[in-house]
Design an enzyme around this catalytic site. Structure first.
Site, PDB file in Angstrom:
ATOM      1  N   GLU A  42       0.748  -1.089  -0.102  1.00 34.91           N
ATOM      2  CA  GLU A  42       0.183   0.017   0.086  1.00 34.91           C
ATOM      3  C   GLU A  42       0.865   1.193   0.102  1.00 34.91           C
ATOM      4  O   GLU A  42       2.006   1.066   0.568  1.00 34.91           O
ATOM      5  CB  GLU A  42      -0.949   0.061   1.312  1.00 34.91           C
ATOM      6  CG  GLU A  42      -1.691   0.919   1.376  1.00 34.91           C
ATOM      7  CD  GLU A  42      -2.680   1.043   2.590  1.00 34.91           C
ATOM      8  OE1 GLU A  42      -3.001  -0.084   2.990  1.00 34.91           O
ATOM      9  OE2 GLU A  42      -3.717   1.983   2.653  1.00 34.91           O
ATOM     10  N   ASN A  87      -6.539   1.383   2.931  1.00 27.68           N
ATOM     11  CA  ASN A  87      -7.163   2.731   3.216  1.00 27.68           C
ATOM     12  C   ASN A  87      -6.962   3.761   1.899  1.00 27.68           C
ATOM     13  O   ASN A  87      -7.545   4.656   1.745  1.00 27.68           O
ATOM     14  CB  ASN A  87      -6.951   3.469   4.523  1.00 27.68           C
ATOM     15  CG  ASN A  87      -7.596   2.302   5.366  1.00 27.68           C
ATOM     16  OD1 ASN A  87      -8.576   1.506   5.361  1.00 27.68           O
ATOM     17  ND2 ASN A  87      -7.024   2.287   6.538  1.00 27.68           N
ATOM     18  N   ASN A 187     -12.026  -0.713  -0.812  1.00 25.81           N
ATOM     19  CA  ASN A 187     -11.502  -1.293   0.275  1.00 25.81           C
ATOM     20  C   ASN A 187     -12.325  -0.888   1.655  1.00 25.81           C
ATOM     21  O   ASN A 187     -12.739   0.156   1.756  1.00 25.81           O
ATOM     22  CB  ASN A 187      -9.885  -0.758   0.510  1.00 25.81           C
ATOM     23  CG  ASN A 187      -9.298  -1.195   1.840  1.00 25.81           C
ATOM     24  OD1 ASN A 187      -9.061  -2.343   1.859  1.00 25.81           O
ATOM     25  ND2 ASN A 187      -9.164  -0.233   2.633  1.00 25.81           N
ATOM     26  N   GLU A 188     -12.662  -1.963   2.430  1.00 29.95           N
ATOM     27  CA  GLU A 188     -13.206  -1.766   3.821  1.00 29.95           C
ATOM     28  C   GLU A 188     -14.141  -0.812   3.641  1.00 29.95           C
ATOM     29  O   GLU A 188     -14.329   0.496   4.627  1.00 29.95           O
ATOM     30  CB  GLU A 188     -12.033  -1.545   4.899  1.00 29.95           C
ATOM     31  CG  GLU A 188     -11.290  -2.514   5.079  1.00 29.95           C
ATOM     32  CD  GLU A 188     -10.356  -2.467   6.248  1.00 29.95           C
ATOM     33  OE1 GLU A 188     -10.252  -1.491   6.874  1.00 29.95           O
ATOM     34  OE2 GLU A 188      -9.527  -3.700   6.529  1.00 29.95           O
ATOM     35  N   TYR A 259      -6.907  -9.030  11.744  1.00 33.00           N
ATOM     36  CA  TYR A 259      -5.651  -8.955  12.280  1.00 33.00           C
ATOM     37  C   TYR A 259      -5.755  -9.367  13.428  1.00 33.00           C
ATOM     38  O   TYR A 259      -6.748  -8.967  14.626  1.00 33.00           O
ATOM     39  CB  TYR A 259      -5.048  -7.634  12.281  1.00 33.00           C
ATOM     40  CG  TYR A 259      -4.941  -7.057  10.834  1.00 33.00           C
ATOM     41  CD1 TYR A 259      -3.649  -7.040  10.192  1.00 33.00           C
ATOM     42  CD2 TYR A 259      -5.853  -6.164  10.035  1.00 33.00           C
ATOM     43  CE1 TYR A 259      -3.512  -6.533   8.868  1.00 33.00           C
ATOM     44  CE2 TYR A 259      -5.613  -5.731   9.091  1.00 33.00           C
ATOM     45  CZ  TYR A 259      -4.265  -5.916   8.385  1.00 33.00           C
ATOM     46  OH  TYR A 259      -4.381  -5.430   6.997  1.00 33.00           O
ATOM     47  N   GLU A 307      -6.590  -9.225   3.456  1.00 31.83           N
ATOM     48  CA  GLU A 307      -5.792  -8.710   4.625  1.00 31.83           C
ATOM     49  C   GLU A 307      -5.770  -9.519   5.817  1.00 31.83           C
ATOM     50  O   GLU A 307      -6.722  -9.903   6.150  1.00 31.83           O
ATOM     51  CB  GLU A 307      -6.167  -7.526   4.972  1.00 31.83           C
ATOM     52  CG  GLU A 307      -6.113  -6.161   3.841  1.00 31.83           C
ATOM     53  CD  GLU A 307      -6.229  -4.876   4.453  1.00 31.83           C
ATOM     54  OE1 GLU A 307      -6.009  -4.762   5.608  1.00 31.83           O
ATOM     55  OE2 GLU A 307      -6.778  -4.080   3.588  1.00 31.83           O
ATOM     56  N   GLN A 367       1.391  -6.538   5.582  1.00 28.74           N
ATOM     57  CA  GLN A 367       1.501  -6.275   4.138  1.00 28.74           C
ATOM     58  C   GLN A 367       2.938  -7.049   3.733  1.00 28.74           C
ATOM     59  O   GLN A 367       3.315  -7.880   4.257  1.00 28.74           O
ATOM     60  CB  GLN A 367       1.633  -4.689   4.163  1.00 28.74           C
ATOM     61  CG  GLN A 367       0.351  -4.192   4.182  1.00 28.74           C
ATOM     62  CD  GLN A 367       0.144  -2.802   3.678  1.00 28.74           C
ATOM     63  OE1 GLN A 367       0.960  -2.082   3.304  1.00 28.74           O
ATOM     64  NE2 GLN A 367      -0.883  -2.065   4.316  1.00 28.74           N
TER      65      GLN A 367
END
Ligand code: AHR
Length: 523
Positions: A42, A87, A187-188, A259, A307, A367
């Site tokens: 990212e 993000n 994304n999200e 996560y 992710e 990542q």
């Protein structure tokens, strides 16, 4: 009279905790899609600038790519990389990242309070992918933008020529289309922190229209719709049902993000989180299937776990770094330094992913470099690998093929948040050469475990290699000064007894057992 050493070893084994693993060639979970071993880059922190790209570094190549990083990335044999966010993508204008570098616009990235120079842009990423032999998984901005910008970048990337955007790509030095196959629809989008957050209905409609247009430009592409940010967000479940109701027929995968943290240094509880991950995957599969049923659809939606990682070490620090470096380019954000215990958790998460290989076709360790990453760099200095690099490398290298249903008979424990946690988790994968690899996590904290693997269905197999990651200090880390403090050892151990392969594995350990047949193509 038996020798004393024999008696001691006999009594030790009698009192040792024991687990058995049972396999049957006919009982399979599914074929591993190699894209399960993807990663993520990212425009965040030092992932790009100072990570994969540092033109002033002594080891930079003619494109400014760090060769030392490139070599480490290649060791992971990553098939896909998700890019450019995260993000970040929800405020990104992809057109800023093409054309002559000197005229590219600098923009504020609201997601991370940084300035994006766009010096490393679309073509640079595609070039880096070519050099690393990685396929891109490109995310489009459905936060502050929508279907129009999304279909334009598909035209720019994939249309052969003869249209405005495809001719611009040719003018920018790439006559051949890139044929990017895999795209993320935002994304999200459920997350309050996302620029352009949407309700589930609004996102579902936006994703549907973007998907429709993108596939009209290139019908061969595959699309990932945003699932929830994670199972803890309040709208989890409802989000999947509502947004899929709008776009089920137009998308190919649903994303999962997760996560894990160990803030209280509670190893037993931390490592038990794989049960939560398993539950999460199962629940998302059921949510997808309920929409399949409701729509009387023949299509089964697969999952993209795009992710996943451990992320908590940097969390207390990041707000301070953000405040101190506000609007700078490439500040040192999300630079988690991973412990040996974190590596065990990554091993456990990989076992969980493999055990759902029938449904999860894409995975991205989030990542890749410097930002919650297996690879770290110093500006103008060396690159090294973190503890989590190793289990990921093992599974990426040896975990391709057919996952076998792996029955583990293990004693169990209770932890703060979980009941009935097996001390031993394992998964077996047989590959096209006939090799059999067993990945095994030992959560027991004090003593050795005696592992018995029933290999009666694998006559003529013997252990070719045993890889073990263990450490006396569960908080040990690798660093620039001590890059090799935590690393696996390789050897051979164990014996056959009545069709069972038996070996002792140390407490808190990640174990990889590679069995080969005497008839193996490699022999
Ligand atoms: O990977 C770091 C961030 O975590 C990503 O930008 C975002 O998608 C997630 O919240």
């Amino acid at each position: 009279m038996l020798p004393l050493s024999y008696k001691i070893s006999f009594y030790r084994r009698i009192h040792m905790k024991k687990a058995s693993i049972y396999l049957d060639r006919a009982f399979t979970v599914g074929t591993v899609d190699p894209r399960l071993f993807g990663s993520f880059l990212e425009h965040l922190g030092r992932a790009i600038y100072g990570g994969i790209y540092e033109p002033t570094h002594p080891l930079a190549d003619e494109d400014g790519f760090r060769q030392d990083v490139l070599d480490l990335v290649k060791k992971l044999q990553i098939p896909i990389v998700r890019y450019p966010g995260g993000n970040f993508v929800s405020g990104f204008q992809w057109e800023d990242s093409i054309g002559p570098k000197a005229s590219r616009k600098k923009r504020l990235s609201l997601a991370w309070k940084t300035t994006e120079t766009n010096e490393f842009g679309f073509h640079e990423f595609m070039k880096w992918c070519k050099k690393t032999n990685i396929s891109p998984m490109y995310s489009v901005n459905l936060g502050t933008r929508g279907a129009d910008a999304a279909r334009n970048i598909v035209e720019y990337a994939n249309h052969p020529g003869g249209s405005y955007w495809s001719d611009l790509r040719i003018q920018n030095g790439s006559p051949d289309p890139f044929n990017i196959k895999l795209w993320c629809l935002g994304n999200e989008m459920d997350a309050p922190w996302q620029t352009g957050q949407k309700s589930a209905v609004d996102y579902g409609k936006t994703a549907r229209e973007a998907a429709k247009l993108m596939k009209l430009v290139d019908p061969s592409i595959e699309l990932v719709a945003c699932g929830s940010t994670g199972p803890l967000i309040q709208t989890f479940g409802d989000w999947e049902l509502t947004m899929l109701n709008e776009c089920y027929d137009y998308v190919d995968y649903v994303s999962l993000h997760r996560y894990y943290e160990n803030p209280d240094d509670d190893t037993a509880n931390f490592l038990a989180n794989t049960l939560d991950m398993d539950d999460f995957i199962h629940t998302v599969s059921c949510l997808c299937d309920s929409i399949k049923g409701k729509k009387h659809s023949k299509k089964t939606l697969n999952l993209s776990f795009d992710e996943w990682n451990v992320w908590y070490h940097s969390k207390p620090l990041d707000p301070l770094i953000q405040a101190a470096h506000c609007w700078e380019t490439a500040p040192p954000l999300l630079q988690d330094v991973y412990t040996f215990t974190d590596a065990l958790m990554i091993g456990g998460m990989l076992i969980t992913l493999l055990s759902h290989a029938d449904r999860i076709k894409i995975g991205c360790l989030a990542q890749l470099v410097n930002v919650i990453a297996p690879i770290m760099t110093a500006d103008n200095g060396p690159a090294w690998v973190q503890t989590i690099f190793y289990p990921f490398a093992h599974v990426s290298l040896f975990g391709r093929g057919t996952v076998l249903q792996t029955l583990v008979d293990s004693p169990r424990y209770d932890s703060k948040d979980f009941c009935d946690v097996p001390f031993i988790s394992a998964i077996a994968v047989s590959n096209e050469n006939g090799d059999l690899t067993i990945f095994c996590l030992n959560r027991e904290e004090q003593d050795n475990f005696l592992l018995s693997i029933n290999l009666r269905d694998f006559p003529g197999y013997d252990l070719a290699e045993y890889l073990q990651l263990s450490h006396p200090d569960r908080n040990a880390v690798n660093s620039q000064a001590f890059p090799d403090l935590v690393k696996p050892v390789s050897g051979k151990t164990g014996t056959f007894e009545n069709g069972y392969y038996q070996l002792e594995i140390p407490p808190l350990s990640w174990n990889v057992l590679r069995f080969k047949s005497i008839n193996s193509k490699d022999n």
